[in-house]
Design a protein around this motif. Structure first.
Motif, PDB file in Angstrom:
ATOM      1  N   ARG A  84       0.834  -1.208   0.000  1.00 29.41           N
ATOM      2  CA  ARG A  84       0.000   0.000   0.000  1.00 29.41           C
ATOM      3  C   ARG A  84       0.864   1.252   0.000  1.00 29.41           C
ATOM      4  NH1 ARG A  84      -4.432   1.849   4.605  1.00 29.41           N
ATOM      5  NH2 ARG A  84      -5.097   3.764   3.510  1.00 29.41           N
ATOM      6  N   VAL A 101       1.325   4.193  -3.216  1.00 29.55           N
ATOM      7  CA  VAL A 101       1.157   5.641  -3.076  1.00 29.55           C
ATOM      8  C   VAL A 101       2.455   6.363  -3.416  1.00 29.55           C
ATOM      9  CG1 VAL A 101       0.617   7.493  -1.447  1.00 29.55           C
ATOM     10  CG2 VAL A 101      -0.673   5.354  -1.360  1.00 29.55           C
ATOM     11  N   GLU A 153      -0.403  15.878  -0.459  1.00 22.48           N
ATOM     12  CA  GLU A 153      -1.488  15.010  -0.018  1.00 22.48           C
ATOM     13  C   GLU A 153      -1.048  13.551  -0.003  1.00 22.48           C
ATOM     14  OE1 GLU A 153      -6.010  13.686  -1.344  1.00 22.48           O
ATOM     15  OE2 GLU A 153      -5.079  15.453  -2.244  1.00 22.48           O
ATOM     16  N   SER A 154      -0.268  13.148  -1.023  1.00 23.09           N
ATOM     17  CA  SER A 154       0.234  11.762  -1.042  1.00 23.09           C
ATOM     18  C   SER A 154       1.181  11.502   0.123  1.00 23.09           C
ATOM     19  CB  SER A 154       0.924  11.470  -2.381  1.00 23.09           C
ATOM     20  OG  SER A 154       2.130  12.208  -2.499  1.00 23.09           O
ATOM     21  N   CYS A 186      -0.774  10.925   3.197  1.00 22.24           N
ATOM     22  CA  CYS A 186      -1.290   9.558   3.204  1.00 22.24           C
ATOM     23  C   CYS A 186      -0.216   8.583   3.675  1.00 22.24           C
ATOM     24  CB  CYS A 186      -1.786   9.203   1.804  1.00 22.24           C
ATOM     25  SG  CYS A 186      -2.436   7.520   1.664  1.00 22.24           S
ATOM     26  N   ILE A 191      -0.418   6.135   7.039  1.00 21.37           N
ATOM     27  CA  ILE A 191      -0.220   4.679   6.972  1.00 21.37           C
ATOM     28  C   ILE A 191       0.935   4.264   7.884  1.00 21.37           C
ATOM     29  CG2 ILE A 191       0.383   2.751   5.455  1.00 21.37           C
ATOM     30  CD1 ILE A 191      -0.955   4.291   3.161  1.00 21.37           C
ATOM     31  N   GLY A 211      -6.924  -0.443   3.595  1.00 20.07           N
ATOM     32  CA  GLY A 211      -7.470   0.827   3.117  1.00 20.07           C
ATOM     33  C   GLY A 211      -7.442   0.899   1.610  1.00 20.07           C
ATOM     34  N   ASP A 212      -8.161   1.867   1.072  1.00 17.53           N
ATOM     35  CA  ASP A 212      -8.263   2.037  -0.381  1.00 17.53           C
ATOM     36  C   ASP A 212      -7.749   3.412  -0.752  1.00 17.53           C
ATOM     37  OD1 ASP A 212      -8.819   1.970  -3.030  1.00 17.53           O
ATOM     38  OD2 ASP A 212     -11.013   1.946  -2.827  1.00 17.53           O
ATOM     39  N   ASP A 213      -6.623   3.452  -1.445  1.00 18.39           N
ATOM     40  CA  ASP A 213      -6.022   4.721  -1.884  1.00 18.39           C
ATOM     41  C   ASP A 213      -6.189   4.907  -3.388  1.00 18.39           C
ATOM     42  OD1 ASP A 213      -4.871   5.148   0.760  1.00 18.39           O
ATOM     43  OD2 ASP A 213      -3.502   3.516   0.231  1.00 18.39           O
ATOM     44  N   SER A 214      -7.113   4.165  -4.004  1.00 18.96           N
ATOM     45  CA  SER A 214      -7.224   4.203  -5.464  1.00 18.96           C
ATOM     46  C   SER A 214      -7.588   5.584  -5.987  1.00 18.96           C
ATOM     47  CB  SER A 214      -8.251   3.169  -5.936  1.00 18.96           C
ATOM     48  OG  SER A 214      -9.515   3.407  -5.321  1.00 18.96           O
ATOM     49  N   LEU A 271      -6.791   8.588  -4.670  1.00 24.69           N
ATOM     50  CA  LEU A 271      -5.594   9.422  -4.645  1.00 24.69           C
ATOM     51  C   LEU A 271      -4.621   9.014  -5.744  1.00 24.69           C
ATOM     52  CD1 LEU A 271      -3.724  11.509  -3.307  1.00 24.69           C
ATOM     53  CD2 LEU A 271      -2.997   9.714  -1.714  1.00 24.69           C
ATOM     54  N   PRO A 308      -5.940  11.300   2.985  1.00 29.66           N
ATOM     55  CA  PRO A 308      -6.547  10.094   2.443  1.00 29.66           C
ATOM     56  C   PRO A 308      -7.852   9.791   3.147  1.00 29.66           C
ATOM     57  CG  PRO A 308      -4.723   9.545   3.862  1.00 29.66           C
ATOM     58  CD  PRO A 308      -4.712  11.023   3.707  1.00 29.66           C
TER      59      PRO A 308
END
Length: 875
Positions: free
Chosen positions: A57, A61, A89-90, A93, A97, A110-113, A115, A138
């Protein structure tokens, strides 16, 4: 928490803090390529580490953010506030994490798709919606779960780039003593300041010079502590006793804590070796495998720096000289791939490093040829040396067996420098090599050079320190004790557990006043340098003490017997002795010779038995010899003290009367002067053989060539290049006591023993010894004669067999016995001077029940008793 994960969290948190600052600067200076390059490198490092640790994950990102930065770096995208906001922002995230990862030691679901899709859209040249860009973080559930844990992550460190000359000092785990380093960095862990504190918040960076200065101050504190404790010892019932003891305890703990900041895993010194071995394999057209064991073993960074080059050279040597070409290895029954093994471990206050290979071993023939060609020794001197002594010549400057000079080897430099560098830091290097099996170098070095444990001794009123790493044991020598100093050719020696230990008088060596006179009591510090052991004669021994090593003053640097100086608790400055320099100065061991001489204790490994023999003169007709192991002590008696008893000369010796015997029965002992005496002892009885002069102790292959024609002699042999009479010690023992071999005899135990030995001397020696123990003894001179007794129907309870015999040797004899029908279950004991692990292994393979060294009669009798008892129990 796993150390690797902890390091990742610490390093990544630092990088993220730097990235926050650098991205803001980039937005203000969009045309700064150096700034952009640093940002891309940091994000790339985060992505690469995530992939290595299996964090998909985080990797996804970071990879999406890296794609955007790559486009900006390549000029395909411009630096805009929207792009910077999306990258920040990334990073937010990633921080969230990581906070959950630190709390649970597992990557959160989690789902970061969303972003990642917006980052990919930006990287492809599109423009994400403004509403999308306004996202500050995120998915909300992740933020809610880790907000509390993530907060200190952002505030933990100042946004500054790490320095190669700094040390990471962690505040979490000092008590565990863990230490980690990258480049010139090390970690020191301290108690955890409080709950939910982040890993990154437990570390700070400290300059290496600051730690070195701290170590210096701790060293001074140790000296002051020693002085205070010295004062305390002289004042009983002092009110300062309790606080000073507490001060001593705290100082010790502080010293250990600071020392841990300097400790680094030895794997740091090995980091370049896999690449080195890989390149060598290609260059030399060999198949090489490097195995590294104990890479986590820690030692002082100062020591680590000093052994990097020696280790590198020795690995190159193993790959070049040691490992054969694939075709040669296959022909020798080995796998194509050769193995070089590095192994490090702690042992007794120092670290041991072994560098071994499974190659061809050192080529003795080439080494001998080179020795003769360079005039380093004569053929006669080489013939008297053991294989190990000959191998030591590789440490001589300019010595190389390479056929030609290459980029890898052949210049004759290296091993001499290796040895010199290791000995400079108080270490030793030992070499072991077996033809066709490989070579092994064993290095012993101190864990640290700053503060070491040392033995304080006194000689001629002066005190000295001897590093504890070189001290094997202490021996008190006195005229009326078992341990007393004897002399051979005016050289002092000590008989210690059936071996002669060469001695060095520290007073004479350092010229401390007049030459040392004999005293009733003295102390001997038994030291070891490599494989060479010797004793240092001193007047007094105090206690061990932790000392701070100070460098030798320039005026004394030419004196190799000193390795430094220190300040004792009473404030006095004393010199630290260097056992390597003492051994070299005494003439017993020299670095230039590339080896050591183990005079009376050497053991040949050339396939023939060698026996330590004492040479002496008596009777005026040539030298005579007796096995050294039979002689209990060497004495010198005052002839005026000789008395008479039953018409025989005797002398009072250790509270009892000791009969004196001469080689020539017609010889009349004078009443004035002094005479050397060989003392033979058994139990509480002893006999003195009066001789004219003790010549030497040598190791020779005892081959009696001419049988004796008169009593008291076994025969003649060539010893030291001269015809020498070998005396029959048993004959002279019976002259002193007619019942020497019978007075203490036990009742007949009914056990029959067969002795197989080609030497008449050993047969004559063992027969009465075993008879005294109650055995019925039969002796034969060959394996063939023994097998003849088997065919004739003879039976025995146990067989004692020599190994080195003409015709059928002991191994072949044992195999034949085990394959026979009548004697196959009969226990067999091997008797030989070769008792190496290889010999013992082979002996067990062919069927020997046990293996006993020649002349060790106590071990032989014990082995016979134990073997027969086991045989009886099995029956």
């Amino acid at each position: 928490m796993d150390d690797l994960l902890s390091e990742f969290l610490t390093e990544t948190t630092e990088n993220l803090s730097v990235l926050d600052l650098e991205l803001v600067r980039l937005e203000q200076n969009p045309n700064d390529p150096a700034l952009l390059g640093n940002i891309f490198r940091l994000v790339h490092t985060i992505k690469g580490t995530c992939g290595f640790l299996g964090l998909p994950r985080l990797e996804a990102v970071a990879h999406a953010g890296e794609n955007v930065l790559g486009k900006i770096r390549d000029g395909e995208l411009s630096v805009t506030p929207e792009a910077i906001s999306l990258i920040l922002e990334s990073l937010d995230c990633v921080k969230a994490i990581m906070a959950a990862l630190e709390a649970t030691e597992a990557e959160p679901p989690g789902d970061d798709s969303d972003l990642i899709a917006r980052l990919n859209q930006l990287a492809s040249g599109g423009t994400p919606d403004a509403a999308d860009i306004s996202h500050a973080a995120p998915a909300a559930p992740v933020i809610e779960q880790v907000a509390e844990a993530a907060a200190p992550v952002d505030e933990a460190l100042e946004p500054s780039a790490p320095s190669d000359e700094s040390v990471i000092v962690s505040t979490a785990q000092a008590e565990e003593g863990e230490a980690q380093e990258e480049h010139h960095a090390a970690e020191v862990r301290q108690p955890e300041p409080g709950k939910e504190t982040s890993v990154a918040g437990q570390s700070i960076r400290v300059n290496v010079d600051l730690l070195e200065n701290l170590m210096t101050m701790v060293s001074e504190l140790v000296l002051t502590r020693n002085q205070l404790m010295q004062i305390l010892r002289s004042q009983k019932d002092s009110e300062f006793t309790t606080p000073l003891q507490r001060l001593s305890h705290v100082t010790t703990e502080l010293q250990e804590g600071v020392m841990k900041t300097r400790m680094q895993p030895i794997g740091n010194a090995w980091a370049k070796l896999p690449r080195l071995v890989r390149d060598l394999a290609l260059e030399l057209k060999k198949k090489l495998d490097l195995r590294m064991l104990g890479a986590e073993t820690e030692l002082d960074r100062q020591v680590l720096e000093m052994i990097k080059d020696p280790l590198t050279h020795m690995v190159r040597n193993s790959a070049d000289h040691g490992i054969e070409l694939p075709a040669e290895r296959v022909k020798a029954g080995k796998p194509e791939q050769g193995t070089v093994t590095l192994n490090a471990y702690h042992e007794g206050g120092h670290i041991v490093i072994e560098i071994s290979d499974d190659g061809r071993g050192l080529p003795l023939d080439k080494i001998k040829k080179k020795i003769l060609g360079n005039g380093l020794a004569t053929e006669a001197e080489l013939a008297a040396m053991t294989d190990q002594q000959i191998q030591q010549f590789i440490f001589r400057a300019g010595f190389s067996t390479a056929a030609q000079v290459t980029s890898v080897s052949g210049r004759g430099v290296g091993m001499d420098v290796v040895r010199t560098n290791i000995e400079k830091i108080g270490g030793t290097i030992e070499l072991k090599s077996a033809a066709g099996k490989g070579s092994s170098f064993i290095i012993k070095i101190p864990l640290t050079l700053a503060i070491v444990s040392a033995l304080i001794v006194e000689c001629a009123g002066e005190r000295f320190a001897i590093p504890q790493i070189s001290v094997v044991e202490l021996v008190r020598a006195a005229a009326n004790s078992e341990n007393r100093i004897e002399h051979l050719h005016d050289t002092p020696v000590l008989r210690l557990r059936n071996r002669l230990l060469p001695l060095v008088s520290l007073q004479d060596l350092l010229k401390l006043g007049k030459p040392r006179a004999e005293s009733n009591e003295t102390f001997i510090v038994v030291a070891q340098v490599g494989t060479y052991s010797f004793g240092i004669i001193v007047d007094r021994v105090f206690d061990t003490e932790e000392i701070v090593v100070k460098p030798v003053a320039p005026i004394l640097r030419e004196i190799t017997m000193f390795s430094g100086n220190t300040i004792l608790g009473d404030g006095s400055v004393i010199m630290i002795l260097d056992p390597n320099g003492i051994a070299a100065a005494s003439g017993e061991k020299t670095v230039e010779e590339g080896g050591v001489r183990e005079q009376a204790t050497a053991r040949a490994e050339k396939g023939v038995e060698r026996t330590s023999l004492l040479l002496f003169r008596a009777g005026g007709d040539g030298p005579k010899a007796v096995p050294l192991a039979l002689v209990a002590r060497l004495e010198e008696i005052d002839l005026q003290k000789i008395e008479g008893s039953n018409g025989k000369p005797v002398v009072q010796y250790r509270g009892k009367l000791m009969p004196l015997v001469t080689i020539d029965p017609s010889y009349v002992i004078d009443k004035e002067g002094r005479k050397p005496v060989l003392v033979f002892a058994d139990g509480d009885r002893s006999m003195g053989l009066v001789v004219d002069e003790i010549l030497d102790i040598v190791e020779e292959h005892l081959a009696v060539e001419l049988a004796a024609e008169k009593h008291g002699y076994i025969g003649s042999a060539i010893i030291g290049g001269k015809a020498t009479d070998v005396i029959d010690a048993g004959y002279f023992l019976t002259l002193a006591f007619e019942d020497w071999f019978g007075s203490n005899a036990k009742e007949d135990n009914g056990k029959r023993v067969l002795v197989v030995d080609d030497s008449p001397f050993f047969r004559n020696l063992l027969a009465p010894l075993l008879s005294v123990a109650g055995y019925e003894v039969t002796t034969v001179e060959s394996a063939d004669r023994a097998l003849g007794l088997c065919e004739a129907g003879e039976n025995f309870d146990i067989i004692i067999s020599d190994i080195e015999m003409p015709g059928m040797n002991g191994f072949q004899f044992a195999e034949t016995v085990r394959n026979s029908t009548r004697w196959q279950d009969m226990p067999i004991v091997a008797l030989s001077s070769h008792t190496t692990p290889q010999d013992l292994h082979r002996g067990r393979e062919v069927g020997f029940n046990d293996y006993v060294a020649k002349f060790d009669r106590d071990a032989l009798l014990h082995t016979l008793s134990e073997t027969l008892s086991l045989q009886k129990g099995a029956a």
